[in-house]
Design a protein around this motif. Structure first.
Motif, PDB file in Angstrom:
ATOM      1  N   GLU A  45       0.984  -1.462  -0.655  1.00  0.00           N
ATOM      2  CA  GLU A  45       0.006  -0.065  -0.231  1.00  0.00           C
ATOM      3  C   GLU A  45       0.949   1.733  -0.458  1.00  0.00           C
ATOM      4  O   GLU A  45       0.812   1.887  -0.361  1.00  0.00           O
ATOM      5  N   MET A  62       5.083   2.407  -2.120  1.00  0.00           N
ATOM      6  CA  MET A  62       4.039   1.047  -2.735  1.00  0.00           C
ATOM      7  C   MET A  62       4.819  -0.488  -3.939  1.00  0.00           C
ATOM      8  O   MET A  62       5.818  -0.048  -4.067  1.00  0.00           O
ATOM      9  N   TYR A  72       4.396   9.758  -9.871  1.00  0.00           N
ATOM     10  CA  TYR A  72       4.115  10.861  -8.125  1.00  0.00           C
ATOM     11  C   TYR A  72       5.185  11.717  -8.176  1.00  0.00           C
ATOM     12  O   TYR A  72       6.065  11.245  -8.533  1.00  0.00           O
ATOM     13  N   ARG A 103      -2.163  10.592 -13.250  1.00  0.00           N
ATOM     14  CA  ARG A 103      -1.895   9.644 -14.721  1.00  0.00           C
ATOM     15  C   ARG A 103      -3.392   9.401 -15.630  1.00  0.00           C
ATOM     16  O   ARG A 103      -4.795  10.298 -15.524  1.00  0.00           O
ATOM     17  N   ALA A 118      -4.816   1.468 -10.829  1.00  0.00           N
ATOM     18  CA  ALA A 118      -4.009   1.495  -9.890  1.00  0.00           C
ATOM     19  C   ALA A 118      -2.801   0.856  -9.659  1.00  0.00           C
ATOM     20  O   ALA A 118      -2.483  -0.092 -10.484  1.00  0.00           O
ATOM     21  N   GLY A 119      -1.467   0.527  -8.330  1.00  0.00           N
ATOM     22  CA  GLY A 119      -0.296   0.613  -8.771  1.00  0.00           C
ATOM     23  C   GLY A 119      -0.908  -0.811  -8.060  1.00  0.00           C
ATOM     24  O   GLY A 119      -1.643  -1.019  -7.310  1.00  0.00           O
ATOM     25  N   HIS A 137     -10.212   1.358  -0.449  1.00  0.00           N
ATOM     26  CA  HIS A 137      -9.515   2.206   0.488  1.00  0.00           C
ATOM     27  C   HIS A 137     -10.664   2.686   1.373  1.00  0.00           C
ATOM     28  O   HIS A 137     -10.951   3.707   2.067  1.00  0.00           O
TER      29      HIS A 137
HETATM   30  C1  GLV Z   1      -2.148   2.787  -4.996  1.00  0.00           C
HETATM   31  O1  GLV Z   1      -3.076   2.171  -4.379  1.00  0.00           O
HETATM   32  C2  GLV Z   1      -2.064   4.106  -6.099  1.00  0.00           C
HETATM   33  O2  GLV Z   1      -2.128   3.385  -7.574  1.00  0.00           O
HETATM   34  O3  GLV Z   1      -1.516   4.703  -5.984  1.00  0.00           O
END
Ligand code: GLV
Ligand code: MN
Ligand code: MN
Length: 409
Positions: free
Chosen positions: A129, A136, A215, A288, A356-357, A382
Motif C-alpha cells: 500500500e 508502494m 508520482y 495518471r 492503481a499500482g 480504500h
Molecule cells: C495506490 O494504490 C496507487 O495506485 O497509488
C-alpha cells in the motif's frame, strides 16, 4: 480439459477470518504494513499454508512464499500473490482476495488430488500500500529488482522506524535471498476498486494493461512567522500555497474526464503548531492517464501550476518525481488465457486497464503475468464499505484455479 471450481463458502469464510485482524468498527480493516495486525494476518496465512503441507519461506524484505511442490521440483514455480497490508481506512478485499484465493486454489488442488508438474507458490508481498512506508509495492519491487534491498530495508515510517526494524519486531525479517529466481508465471486476482465492471455488468476483468502514472513530492518553502502579528501582505504561507496547488492538481485531473486522474493525498507540514505560519509543506501528488502523451501533458500542467502558485504566493516550489508505472502491457498469451478461461466458465468479461499500482506491475517485468479483476460491488475501495459478493470472489478464484492447473501442468 474439465472445468474446476473452488469452494466458494470456504473462500468467503477465510476472507472474513483475515478481516478480523485490524477490524474497524464499520467492518473494514486497518492493517498497516509490519504492524501487530499485519503480523497476525501473516501468522494466519503461514498456519493455513503449513496445514496444507506447504513449505513456508520468508525473504529478507519480509515477502512470504508458501510452496506446494510439483512432481518436477526443478521446474520454475507458478506463483499466485498479492498483499495483506491495508490502508488505514481499508476494507476486507483489497489485496486479501489475491492471497486468500491462492490458499483456496491450493486447498482445492489437494482435495482433487491434482499433482502439478511445476510447484505452485502463493506469495504475500510486503508493504504494497505504501501507506506506512513509501514507495508502494515495495516487497514485489525489490523481488523484481526494480528497487534495491538495502534501500528498501532503510525506508522509514512517519516515526523514523525502518522497514528492517519493523520486520525484526514482528518476526518477519527472513533469511532467504530476495528474488533472483525463475518464476514461470505470476497471477494476481484483485477487486477492480472502481465502478466500470459494476456499471457494465461484466463478471471478470481481463487486465490487459495499465494507466500511465507519475508520482511526485512538491516541496513548498515559505517563511515561518508569528501567526498573529504578521500582516497578511507580509506572509509567505507554505500551507496556503499548497492548498492553491492542490486545487490546481484537482483541476488537471478533472479536465481529462474519465481517462485522467490526479491526486494530492498526503501532506506534511512544518512546524505544524498553532503559533507559526507554516514554513514548509511537502505534498505528495500524482497524475495518471490511459494515454501516455496525455499523462506527460498533465505533468507539464502540474509543473506550470507550481511556477504560477509560487509566484502568486511568494514561495518556492520544487517538484521531485519519486515513483512511476506504466505503460504496462500484460503478457498477451496470459490475457488470452484469462479470456478463454472466463469463457469456459461461462463468465462474461471485458478488457480493462488498472489505474492503481499492484504487485503484478513489477512482477510483469520478470515473468509472464496476468491480472484478473472481479467487480467492486460498492464501486469504492480504500474504504470500510469496500465489497465484492461471495459469488464474485468465487468467480475470480475459479479463473485462477483453472489457469494455475493449466500453467503448472
Ligand atoms: C495506490 O494504490 C496507487 O495506485 O497509488
Ligand atoms: Mn491491492
Ligand atoms: Mn490498495
Amino acid at each position: 480439459m474439465s472445468i474446476l471450481r473452488v469452494d466458494g463458502e470456504r473462500l468467503w469464510s477465510s476472507l472474513m477470518e483475515m478481516g478480523t485482524f485490524g477490524q474497524t468498527p464499520g467492518g473494514g480493516c486497518r492493517r498497516l504494513a509490519l504492524t501487530d495486525e499485519d503480523r497476525q494476518a501473516r501468522d494466519r496465512f503461514c498456519s493455513w499454508a503449513k496445514a496444507l503441507g506447504c513449505s513456508v519461506t520468508v525473504d529478507r524484505i519480509g515477502n512470504i512464499f508458501a510452496r506446494r511442490e510439483g512432481t518436477d521440483s526443478r521446474a520454475a514455480p507458478v506463483m499466485i500473490g498479492s498483499h495483506l497490508d491495508t490502508v488505514p481506512t481499508g476494507g476486507k478485499f483489497d489485496g486479501v482476495l489475491g492471497v486468500v484465493s491462492g490458499i483456496e486454489v491450493l486447498r482445492r488442488l489437494d482435495e482433487l488430488s491434482i499433482k502439478t508438474k511445476a510447484p505452485v507458490e502463493v506469495a504475500v508481498w510486503t508493504n504494497e500500500e505504501g501507506s506506512r512506508f513509501s514507495p508502494m509495492t515495495l516487497g514485489s519491487s525489490v523481488f523484481a529488482g526494480d528497487y534495491g534491498l538495502e534501500a528498501g530495508l532503510g525506508r522509514t515510517d512517519g516515526d523514523g522506524v525502518t522497514v528492517a526494524d519493523a520486520l525484526a519486531r514482528i518476526g518477519y525479517a527472513g533469511k532467504a535471498p530476495v528474488g533472483g529466481r525463475e518464476i514461470s508465471a505470476y497471477l494476481e486476482l484483485h477487486i477492480e476498486q472502481g465502478p466500470l465492471m459494476k456499471e457494465g455488468g461484466e463478471q471478470i476483468g481481463v487486465v490487459n494493461g495499465s494507466f500511465n502514472a507519475r508520482y511526485f513530492v512538491a516541496t513548498v518553502t515559505g517563511e515561518p512567522a508569528h501567526v498573529g502579528p504578521t500582516p497578511m501582505d507580509m506572509r509567505r504561507d507554505a500551507l496556503v500555497a499548497a492548498a492553491a496547488l492542490t486545487l490546481e492538481i484537482d483541476r488537471i485531473g478533472r479536465s481529462r474526464g474519465r481517462e485522467g486522474r490526479s491526486n494530492a493525498p498526503h501532506l506534511s507540514l512544518y512546524p505544524n503548531v498553532r503559533g507559526v505560519i507554516p514554513g514548509e509543506v511537502r505534498l505528495s501528488c500524482d497524475v495518471r492517464h490511459s494515454d501516455r502523451t496525455e499523462m506527460l501533458a498533465m505533468e507539464q500542467e502540474l509543473r506550470d501550476a507550481c511556477v504560477k502558485v509560487a509566484s502568486e504566493r511568494g514561495v518556492e516550489i520544487s517538484l521531485e518525481q519519486y515513483f512511476e508505472f506504466g505503460p504496462i502491457e500484460f503478457d498477451p498469451g496470459m490475457t488470452a488465457m484469462v479470456r478463454e478461461t472466463a469463457k469456459a466458465l461461462e463468465l462474461s468479461h471485458r478488457d480493462i486497464l488498472t489505474v492503481a499500482g499492484h504487485d503484478a506491475v513489477p512482477m510483469n517485468t520478470i515473468c509472464p503475468t496476468a491480472m484478473i479483476f472481479v467487480p467492486s460491488e460498492s464501486g469504492i475501495s480504500h474504504n470500510e464499505a469496500e465489497y465484492s459478493t461471495p459469488q464474485q470472489c468465487a468467480d475470480g478464484t475459479d479463473v485462477l484455479l483453472n489457469m494455475v492447473s493449466k500453467l503448472a501442468g
